[in-house]
Design a protein around this motif. Structure first.
Motif, PDB file in Angstrom:
ATOM      1  N   SER A  14       0.805  -1.220   0.000  1.00 11.01           N
ATOM      2  CA  SER A  14       0.000   0.000   0.000  1.00 11.01           C
ATOM      3  C   SER A  14       0.841   1.274   0.000  1.00 11.01           C
ATOM      4  CB  SER A  14      -0.922   0.006   1.223  1.00 11.01           C
ATOM      5  OG  SER A  14      -0.146  -0.035   2.409  1.00 11.01           O
ATOM      6  N   VAL A  34      -5.128  -5.353  -8.544  1.00  8.11           N
ATOM      7  CA  VAL A  34      -6.309  -6.093  -8.090  1.00  8.11           C
ATOM      8  C   VAL A  34      -5.839  -7.137  -7.096  1.00  8.11           C
ATOM      9  CG1 VAL A  34      -8.108  -7.723  -8.783  1.00  8.11           C
ATOM     10  CG2 VAL A  34      -7.643  -5.714 -10.187  1.00  8.11           C
ATOM     11  N   THR A  36      -8.067  -9.036  -4.682  1.00  5.30           N
ATOM     12  CA  THR A  36      -8.979 -10.049  -4.154  1.00  5.30           C
ATOM     13  C   THR A  36      -8.941 -11.324  -4.991  1.00  5.30           C
ATOM     14  OG1 THR A  36     -10.787  -9.163  -5.473  1.00  5.30           O
ATOM     15  CG2 THR A  36     -10.564  -8.324  -3.228  1.00  5.30           C
ATOM     16  N   GLU A  38     -11.276 -13.336  -6.011  1.00  7.55           N
ATOM     17  CA  GLU A  38     -12.296 -13.455  -7.054  1.00  7.55           C
ATOM     18  C   GLU A  38     -11.869 -12.749  -8.340  1.00  7.55           C
ATOM     19  OE1 GLU A  38     -12.751 -12.383  -4.046  1.00  7.55           O
ATOM     20  OE2 GLU A  38     -14.547 -13.228  -3.115  1.00  7.55           O
ATOM     21  N   GLY A  55       5.076  -6.566   0.496  1.00  5.85           N
ATOM     22  CA  GLY A  55       5.410  -5.460   1.403  1.00  5.85           C
ATOM     23  C   GLY A  55       4.420  -5.152   2.507  1.00  5.85           C
ATOM     24  N   THR A  56       3.144  -5.185   2.221  1.00  3.89           N
ATOM     25  CA  THR A  56       2.141  -4.974   3.284  1.00  3.89           C
ATOM     26  C   THR A  56       1.074  -6.049   3.147  1.00  3.89           C
ATOM     27  OG1 THR A  56       0.936  -3.378   1.895  1.00  3.89           O
ATOM     28  CG2 THR A  56       2.456  -2.473   3.520  1.00  3.89           C
ATOM     29  N   LEU A  57       1.526  -7.260   3.272  1.00  5.66           N
ATOM     30  CA  LEU A  57       0.691  -8.435   3.054  1.00  5.66           C
ATOM     31  C   LEU A  57      -0.543  -8.448   3.963  1.00  5.66           C
ATOM     32  CD1 LEU A  57       0.813 -11.120   1.444  1.00  5.66           C
ATOM     33  CD2 LEU A  57       1.945 -12.123   3.434  1.00  5.66           C
ATOM     34  N   THR A  58      -1.725  -8.607   3.345  1.00  6.34           N
ATOM     35  CA  THR A  58      -2.965  -8.699   4.114  1.00  6.34           C
ATOM     36  C   THR A  58      -3.601 -10.065   3.872  1.00  6.34           C
ATOM     37  OG1 THR A  58      -4.302  -7.879   2.276  1.00  6.34           O
ATOM     38  CG2 THR A  58      -3.401  -6.237   3.789  1.00  6.34           C
ATOM     39  N   PRO A  59      -4.547 -10.468   4.737  1.00  8.48           N
ATOM     40  CA  PRO A  59      -5.257 -11.724   4.502  1.00  8.48           C
ATOM     41  C   PRO A  59      -5.944 -11.741   3.125  1.00  8.48           C
ATOM     42  CG  PRO A  59      -5.656 -10.960   6.740  1.00  8.48           C
ATOM     43  CD  PRO A  59      -4.882  -9.869   6.053  1.00  8.48           C
ATOM     44  N   VAL A  60      -6.509 -10.606   2.707  1.00 11.17           N
ATOM     45  CA  VAL A  60      -7.137 -10.537   1.383  1.00 11.17           C
ATOM     46  C   VAL A  60      -6.102 -10.812   0.288  1.00 11.17           C
ATOM     47  CG1 VAL A  60      -8.159  -8.938  -0.309  1.00 11.17           C
ATOM     48  CG2 VAL A  60      -9.068  -9.033   2.023  1.00 11.17           C
ATOM     49  N   PRO A  90       7.082 -13.151  10.162  1.00  8.80           N
ATOM     50  CA  PRO A  90       6.820 -14.578   9.966  1.00  8.80           C
ATOM     51  C   PRO A  90       5.877 -14.945   8.815  1.00  8.80           C
ATOM     52  CG  PRO A  90       5.627 -13.777  11.894  1.00  8.80           C
ATOM     53  CD  PRO A  90       6.528 -12.657  11.447  1.00  8.80           C
ATOM     54  N   VAL A  91       4.790 -14.208   8.638  1.00  5.60           N
ATOM     55  CA  VAL A  91       3.784 -14.621   7.655  1.00  5.60           C
ATOM     56  C   VAL A  91       4.340 -14.532   6.244  1.00  5.60           C
ATOM     57  CG1 VAL A  91       1.464 -14.217   6.761  1.00  5.60           C
ATOM     58  CG2 VAL A  91       1.930 -13.913   9.208  1.00  5.60           C
ATOM     59  N   ARG A  92       4.954 -13.408   5.932  1.00  2.00           N
ATOM     60  CA  ARG A  92       5.484 -13.223   4.580  1.00  2.00           C
ATOM     61  C   ARG A  92       6.687 -14.128   4.320  1.00  2.00           C
ATOM     62  NH1 ARG A  92       6.700  -7.034   4.673  1.00  2.00           N
ATOM     63  NH2 ARG A  92       4.929  -7.131   6.087  1.00  2.00           N
TER      64      ARG A  92
ATOM     65  N   THR B  17       0.426   6.873   3.206  1.00  2.00           N
ATOM     66  CA  THR B  17       1.554   5.954   3.405  1.00  2.00           C
ATOM     67  C   THR B  17       2.775   6.418   2.620  1.00  2.00           C
ATOM     68  OG1 THR B  17       0.530   4.601   1.686  1.00  2.00           O
ATOM     69  CG2 THR B  17       0.290   3.841   3.944  1.00  2.00           C
ATOM     70  N   MET B  33       5.957  -0.101   7.061  1.00  2.00           N
ATOM     71  CA  MET B  33       4.517  -0.126   7.294  1.00  2.00           C
ATOM     72  C   MET B  33       4.065  -1.584   7.383  1.00  2.00           C
ATOM     73  SD  MET B  33       5.342   2.875   6.091  1.00  2.00           S
ATOM     74  CE  MET B  33       4.821   4.591   6.041  1.00  2.00           C
ATOM     75  N   THR B  36      -0.770  -5.995  10.026  1.00  2.00           N
ATOM     76  CA  THR B  36      -1.432  -7.193  10.546  1.00  2.00           C
ATOM     77  C   THR B  36      -0.913  -7.570  11.929  1.00  2.00           C
ATOM     78  OG1 THR B  36       0.207  -8.588   9.485  1.00  2.00           O
ATOM     79  CG2 THR B  36      -1.775  -8.123   8.221  1.00  2.00           C
ATOM     80  N   GLU B  39       2.336  -9.771  12.234  1.00  2.00           N
ATOM     81  CA  GLU B  39       3.631  -9.191  11.929  1.00  2.00           C
ATOM     82  C   GLU B  39       3.876  -7.862  12.663  1.00  2.00           C
ATOM     83  OE1 GLU B  39       4.717 -11.390   7.801  1.00  2.00           O
ATOM     84  OE2 GLU B  39       4.203  -9.275   7.629  1.00  2.00           O
TER      85      GLU B  39
ATOM     86  N   VAL C  91     -16.756  -9.204  -9.660  1.00  2.00           N
ATOM     87  CA  VAL C  91     -17.381  -8.670  -8.447  1.00  2.00           C
ATOM     88  C   VAL C  91     -17.793  -7.227  -8.644  1.00  2.00           C
ATOM     89  CG1 VAL C  91     -17.068  -8.244  -5.987  1.00  2.00           C
ATOM     90  CG2 VAL C  91     -16.040 -10.272  -7.037  1.00  2.00           C
TER      91      VAL C  91
END
Lengths: 250, 250, 250
Positions: A14, A34, A36, A38, A55-60, A90-92, B17, B33, B36, B39, C91
């Motif tokens: 972001s 994009v 998401t 879907e 860089g700013t990894l989200t669940p989406v 950790p997640v990324r 940002t 940034m 979550t 992280e 969507v």
């Protein structure tokens, strides 16, 4: 590039969406962001190239990345992995390791990120504390093991498919004083990979283009603000001949 | 600052940002940034400073803020609360009140936001309809009750720990014609707090630095576009001596 | 506009939040970006205008859009629908069709998006492959059927309420080389609709203002970077008289 205007699908962070889109537009590509699942699965399948930047990894985004990488694989669309700031986070870090097994055309990162991807210690964020040549063996090994191209950014960029090694000693230190230049390079690599099948050449062309534009921009700048603006102007103005000449003589 | 290059973890709004990262880079800090919970809790614990800005609060960020503030408290990392646009908007207003009890080093806002945080009526968004001196007593009382430093932005900034009061009459009206200048100030306060234990001094230094750079940028600008660019150049160029001289004589 | 400084609530895409806010500020409006259902419903009810841009649609935004459009309808706040990149992406295409039935004051898009909204084939993203006049009949019919105003962006903009048709042949090709100019136009239309009840006039004023500023900015630019900066300067500087003169003679 400008003749093809490839559509580059970016799942990115972001902080840099705007500068990434502007770098792609300046280069003559067509950006689309994009995230998401879907919609990312649909877009990646019709794109010329795909960028996955953590860089700013989200669940989406995690869902969108899975769908996009799957669609890219089915459609033969080359994709670039930019494992931003892996190592400590950790997640990324886990996701980057998993994505490495899904055949990215190019992995682009700084030396710390490439070392972390290979299982070593990571850096403290997006800043790299090592130079590309410090991880040359790691990069070559990583490329060979995963049949990919590894592009390590730094004062002297290193690009390798495990066999060939290209070094590009262009650019300017102001590139590290503006956010998103490295991330935009990942997107530009994806754009070049959309029009050039040899991923080493695609990564080298993108790197040389950005670095030569940055040198020209720095010469006309009085700080990071004017540099970021001039970089877009120069990216749009630089022609292939001057990139080849400059990067070749560097 | 430039010698330490502190890592500043920002949980901030999606509008700013990019400019926030660029302001931190121009100032010599290192922005990261991460929103979550998984992280943000890791990063905040190893950062030099943390910014929590509620400007475009999402459910993901609410979890990340909780984890980051907890980690910052455990690691002794100073953090800054920027309660953007509280007052009318219910989720962030309740959260800001709760966060105030978790020991931010500095709370930065405009006069409306500080009044709303103290339980008064809020503004209509990020624009403040009152001046810092209108809420001087409220700010002092808030700082004292919560053992924090309150920094109120406006034409004449006011910074107080409930005891000491610093006023800084620098800056330029163009600062309100570009998005993110106030938000970037919150990040710069976090960066300064990473290298200066006295939070009143940290907030005053960040404010003076940004305001002096803004004055210089405005003098070289022909509108908000060129101002935003020049501001980054001047932030990177201004030295400590000129900030002290200018802010002191203001 | 500058006398009223309308609050413009924007639910928009992550690529253009910054430039959208800066365009609104340069024009004298007051931007506020709020995406979540809990807060978007509150803000839209007290705003002067609302923008709903589907560019990077998230699940959180889908809830926020529903709440905001509902609140805007109850409070009589005009809202603008910008159906970015509908057509291929499922969507947002379904959502745009549904939103069209909820009485937007203005629908702004490029020719591909307007064709897709009317049920035709969409483009491949935000780039339009057709010109506004190619979809003039479609736009007129769409406006009439849904009692709205359709504004089609392109080299020669077309604005219609199904009855009246306004064409604006101003602007510059650099507007397509910088991300977010079209999206910012949607926000500027919402700002103009906040102070002008006739939505055709509001859309025409916003379009003329942006296009004239873009012409002036292009004349002072050496590429997309300097153009984007100069555009904000010129938006802030242009006065109503020069817009009317230029757009009228175009």
């Amino acid at each position: 590039m400008r003749a093809h205007a490839p559509l580059v699908h970016c799942i990115t962070n972001s902080v840099v969406t705007n500068v990434t889109a502007n770098v792609l537009l300046a280069a003559g590509a067509s950006p689309a962001m994009v995230d998401t699942a879907e919609e990312a699965g649909v877009l990646a399948g019709v794109a010329g190239g795909l960028l996955v930047n953590l860089g700013t990894l989200t669940p989406v985004q995690i869902g969108g990345i899975d769908a996009a990488v799957g669609a890219a694989a089915r459609a033969g669309v080359p994709w670039v992995l930019d494992p931003v700031a892996i190592g400590v986070l950790p997640v990324r870090t886990a996701l980057a390791g998993e994505l490495l097994g899904r055949r990215p055309a190019v992995v682009r990162g700084n030396a710390s990120e490439i070392a972390a991807l290979a299982g070593g210690a990571g850096g403290r964020g997006v800043d790299s504390l090592a130079a590309p040549d410090d991880v040359a063996d790691i990069a070559r090994d990583l490329a060979r093991r995963h049949t990919t191209v590894v592009a390590v950014s730094g004062p002297r960029d290193l690009i390798t498919d495990g066999d060939r090694v290209v070094r590009i000693a262009a650019g300017h230190s102001l590139m590290t004083r503006v956010t998103g230049v490295g991330c935009a390079l990942g997107a530009l690599v994806a754009a070049c990979a959309a029009v050039e099948d040899d991923a080493v050449l695609a990564a080298a062309a993108a790197t040389a283009w950005l670095c030569v534009a940055a040198e020209e921009a720095a010469a006309a700048s009085s700080g990071p603000g004017t540099f970021a603006v001039a970089l877009l102007d120069r990216l749009a103005a630089v022609d292939a001949g001057s990139v080849a000449t400059r990067a070749g003589s560097a």
